[in-house]
Each structure stands twice: as C-alpha cells, then as structure tokens.
Scaffold this motif. Structure first.
Motif, short mmCIF file in Angstrom:
data_model
loop_
_atom_site.label_atom_id
_atom_site.label_comp_id
_atom_site.label_asym_id
_atom_site.label_seq_id
_atom_site.Cartn_x
_atom_site.Cartn_y
_atom_site.Cartn_z
N LEU A 13 -28.69 36.29 -16.10
CA LEU A 13 -30.06 36.41 -16.59
C LEU A 13 -30.41 35.12 -17.31
O LEU A 13 -29.71 34.75 -18.26
CB LEU A 13 -30.19 37.61 -17.54
CG LEU A 13 -31.60 37.87 -18.06
CD1 LEU A 13 -32.46 38.47 -16.95
CD2 LEU A 13 -31.56 38.80 -19.26
N GLN A 14 -31.46 34.44 -16.86
CA GLN A 14 -31.82 33.16 -17.46
C GLN A 14 -33.31 33.11 -17.79
O GLN A 14 -34.13 33.70 -17.10
CB GLN A 14 -31.45 32.01 -16.52
CG GLN A 14 -29.96 31.92 -16.25
CD GLN A 14 -29.13 31.70 -17.50
OE1 GLN A 14 -29.56 31.04 -18.45
NE2 GLN A 14 -27.94 32.30 -17.52
N PHE A 69 -21.71 24.15 -23.41
CA PHE A 69 -21.36 25.56 -23.52
C PHE A 69 -21.52 26.22 -22.15
O PHE A 69 -22.24 25.71 -21.29
CB PHE A 69 -22.27 26.26 -24.53
CG PHE A 69 -21.84 26.11 -25.96
CD1 PHE A 69 -20.78 25.31 -26.34
CD2 PHE A 69 -22.51 26.79 -26.95
CE1 PHE A 69 -20.38 25.20 -27.66
CE2 PHE A 69 -22.13 26.68 -28.27
CZ PHE A 69 -21.07 25.88 -28.64
N PRO A 70 -20.89 27.37 -21.96
CA PRO A 70 -21.00 28.05 -20.67
C PRO A 70 -22.26 28.88 -20.54
O PRO A 70 -22.88 29.26 -21.54
CB PRO A 70 -19.77 28.96 -20.66
CG PRO A 70 -19.56 29.29 -22.10
CD PRO A 70 -19.94 28.05 -22.85
N TYR A 71 -22.61 29.15 -19.31
CA TYR A 71 -23.56 30.22 -18.99
C TYR A 71 -22.70 31.44 -18.68
O TYR A 71 -21.58 31.31 -18.18
CB TYR A 71 -24.39 29.87 -17.75
CG TYR A 71 -25.43 28.82 -18.01
CD1 TYR A 71 -26.60 29.14 -18.70
CD2 TYR A 71 -25.25 27.52 -17.56
CE1 TYR A 71 -27.57 28.17 -18.93
CE2 TYR A 71 -26.21 26.55 -17.80
CZ TYR A 71 -27.36 26.88 -18.49
OH TYR A 71 -28.31 25.93 -18.73
N TRP A 72 -23.23 32.61 -18.94
CA TRP A 72 -22.50 33.85 -18.67
C TRP A 72 -23.05 34.49 -17.41
O TRP A 72 -24.26 34.54 -17.20
CB TRP A 72 -22.61 34.81 -19.86
CG TRP A 72 -22.19 34.16 -21.14
CD1 TRP A 72 -22.98 33.92 -22.22
CD2 TRP A 72 -20.90 33.63 -21.47
NE1 TRP A 72 -22.25 33.29 -23.21
CE2 TRP A 72 -20.97 33.10 -22.77
CE3 TRP A 72 -19.70 33.56 -20.79
CZ2 TRP A 72 -19.89 32.51 -23.40
CZ3 TRP A 72 -18.60 32.97 -21.42
CH2 TRP A 72 -18.71 32.45 -22.71
N ALA A 73 -22.15 34.99 -16.59
CA ALA A 73 -22.53 35.67 -15.35
C ALA A 73 -21.62 36.88 -15.19
O ALA A 73 -20.55 36.95 -15.80
CB ALA A 73 -22.40 34.72 -14.16
N PHE A 74 -22.05 37.82 -14.36
CA PHE A 74 -21.35 39.10 -14.22
C PHE A 74 -21.24 39.47 -12.75
O PHE A 74 -22.15 39.20 -11.96
CB PHE A 74 -22.12 40.19 -14.97
CG PHE A 74 -22.36 39.83 -16.41
CD1 PHE A 74 -21.47 40.22 -17.39
CD2 PHE A 74 -23.45 39.06 -16.78
CE1 PHE A 74 -21.66 39.86 -18.71
CE2 PHE A 74 -23.66 38.69 -18.10
CZ PHE A 74 -22.75 39.09 -19.07
N MET A 80 -24.93 43.72 -17.10
CA MET A 80 -25.81 42.70 -17.68
C MET A 80 -27.11 43.32 -18.19
O MET A 80 -27.71 44.15 -17.51
CB MET A 80 -26.11 41.68 -16.57
CG MET A 80 -26.98 40.55 -16.96
SD MET A 80 -27.18 39.41 -15.56
CE MET A 80 -28.30 40.31 -14.53
N ASP A 81 -27.53 42.90 -19.37
CA ASP A 81 -28.85 43.27 -19.87
C ASP A 81 -29.87 42.55 -18.99
O ASP A 81 -29.87 41.33 -18.91
CB ASP A 81 -29.00 42.84 -21.33
CG ASP A 81 -30.39 43.08 -21.88
OD1 ASP A 81 -31.21 43.75 -21.22
OD2 ASP A 81 -30.67 42.59 -22.99
N GLN A 82 -30.73 43.30 -18.33
CA GLN A 82 -31.67 42.70 -17.38
C GLN A 82 -33.08 42.56 -17.94
O GLN A 82 -34.02 42.30 -17.19
CB GLN A 82 -31.68 43.53 -16.09
CG GLN A 82 -30.34 43.54 -15.40
CD GLN A 82 -30.34 44.37 -14.15
OE1 GLN A 82 -31.26 44.33 -13.35
NE2 GLN A 82 -29.29 45.16 -13.97
N SER A 83 -33.23 42.72 -19.25
CA SER A 83 -34.56 42.61 -19.84
C SER A 83 -34.84 41.18 -20.27
O SER A 83 -33.98 40.51 -20.83
CB SER A 83 -34.68 43.57 -21.03
OG SER A 83 -33.73 43.23 -22.02
N GLY A 84 -36.02 40.74 -20.01
CA GLY A 84 -36.46 39.44 -20.48
C GLY A 84 -35.79 38.26 -19.81
O GLY A 84 -34.78 37.79 -20.27
N GLY A 85 -36.33 37.81 -18.72
CA GLY A 85 -35.78 36.65 -18.04
C GLY A 85 -35.73 36.87 -16.55
O GLY A 85 -36.31 37.82 -16.02
#
Length: 191
Positions: A13-14, A69-74, A80-85
């Motif tokens: 989520l970005q 820093f890393p980005y997080w992925a699943f 994953m929280d899918q709200s906002g982005g």
C-alpha cells in the motif's frame, strides 16, 4: 502471480507521492524522513526497529544506492491495511525481497524479545517485569545495556524463514511479509 523460481507476488500500500515517483522515475526509495513524518511522536519506536532491520537485512539483500529504509509488502492482501493509498500488486524477483513472518516483525516493532518459542518470550518478559522493567524501557533508554543486547540478538530470529520462503515453502510462517529496498515500475503487475 509470480512464479516459484523467479518472482514472488507481493502487495504493498503506497501513498500518491510514491506512486508518482515510480511513474516518473521508474523506481522509488524510502527515506528516514518519511518515517519520522508519518509516525511523529511514535517515530523513536519505529526508528529503533527500522534501523536494526536496515543493518541486518543487508546480509540477505544488499541495499542499493539511494535506499535508506525498506518498503513493506505482503504475500496476502488480508495481511495488509488497505485503507488510504494505492494497493500495488508486485511481481518481485525473489533475490530482491527480504522475507519473514509478519508476526515476528510485529514483535520487533513493539520492541519485544523474539524467542524461539512463545514460552521463551513470556519467560523473558516476566523476568523484566520482576526486575521492574519492560522491553520498551530497555530499548528506548541507555539504562539496561545487557537486556537491550539480548533483545537485539533475539531479533535476528526474524530471518529464520527467509531462505525457505524464498524457495516457496511457507511452512510454519503465519503470514509472509517482505522488506523491499525499492519499488520498481517493472514490478507492478496491476494497479
């Protein structure tokens, strides 16, 4: 959906600026300042965990120039929280993903001791409690160097599943999470 040999399908989520940077530059890197802004007064907790991750994860996937820093992925959308982005589906080369158990990472983000077993974790927590301390105090102050070192060493268990997950075996892993040093436009499978 990724294949067992070359890539792994991950979801992230970005925010708009990240998606715009990927479109504009073909790649995007996360910076420490973004974490400070996002978490504000809670930033010291996240930065403690993130700085540790950055130092250790480079043993598995070298950090490219420009990455801080890393980005997080699943691996699973439900993790994953899918709200906002924007939810991005990524087909990431396996050699570019640091893979671990989401539940182990959550313990680290909470500055907890990461034991081999839940029993070991409870025993460490109980020992601290009996001494009038807790993991957060230990990790955010300079007063408990020996316990801090024990906690930091325990965090190395985060990577105990990396090679197996990379090979496509998620046995014993609650939910697969990945750290990515970058997000490349060529990885985006769908928007």
């Amino acid at each position: 959906m990724g294949d067992q040999r070359g890539t792994i399908r991950l979801y992230t989520l970005q925010a708009d600026p990240v998606v715009e940077a990927i479109r504009r530059d073909g790649v995007c890197f996360s910076k420490e300042e973004y974490v400070r802004r996002k978490y504000e007064e809670s930033a010291p907790i996240f930065l403690t965990a993130y700085h540790w991750f950055v130092g250790e994860a480079q043993r598995f996937v070298p950090k490219p120039p420009g990455a801080q820093f890393p980005y997080w992925a699943f691996q699973d959308l439900y993790s994953m929280d899918q709200s906002g982005g924007h939810v991005l589906a990524l087909d990431v080369p396996r050699e570019e993903a640091v893979l671990f158990d989401l539940y182990d990472w959550n313990k680290i983000v909470c500055l907890k001791y990461l034991g081999e077993t839940e029993k070991e974790e409870k025993a460490f927590h109980q020992m601290l409690t009996q001494c009038g301390a807790n993991e957060k105090q230990v990790m955010l102050t300079a007063f408990y160097p020996q316990w801090k070192q024990e906690i930091l060493e325990s965090w190395g268990r985060l990577f105990r599943h990396h090679e197996r997950i990379k090979a496509g075996d998620n046995t014993g892993v609650g939910s697969v999470q990945a750290g990515l040093w970058q997000i490349k436009a060529e990885w985006i499978a769908q928007r």
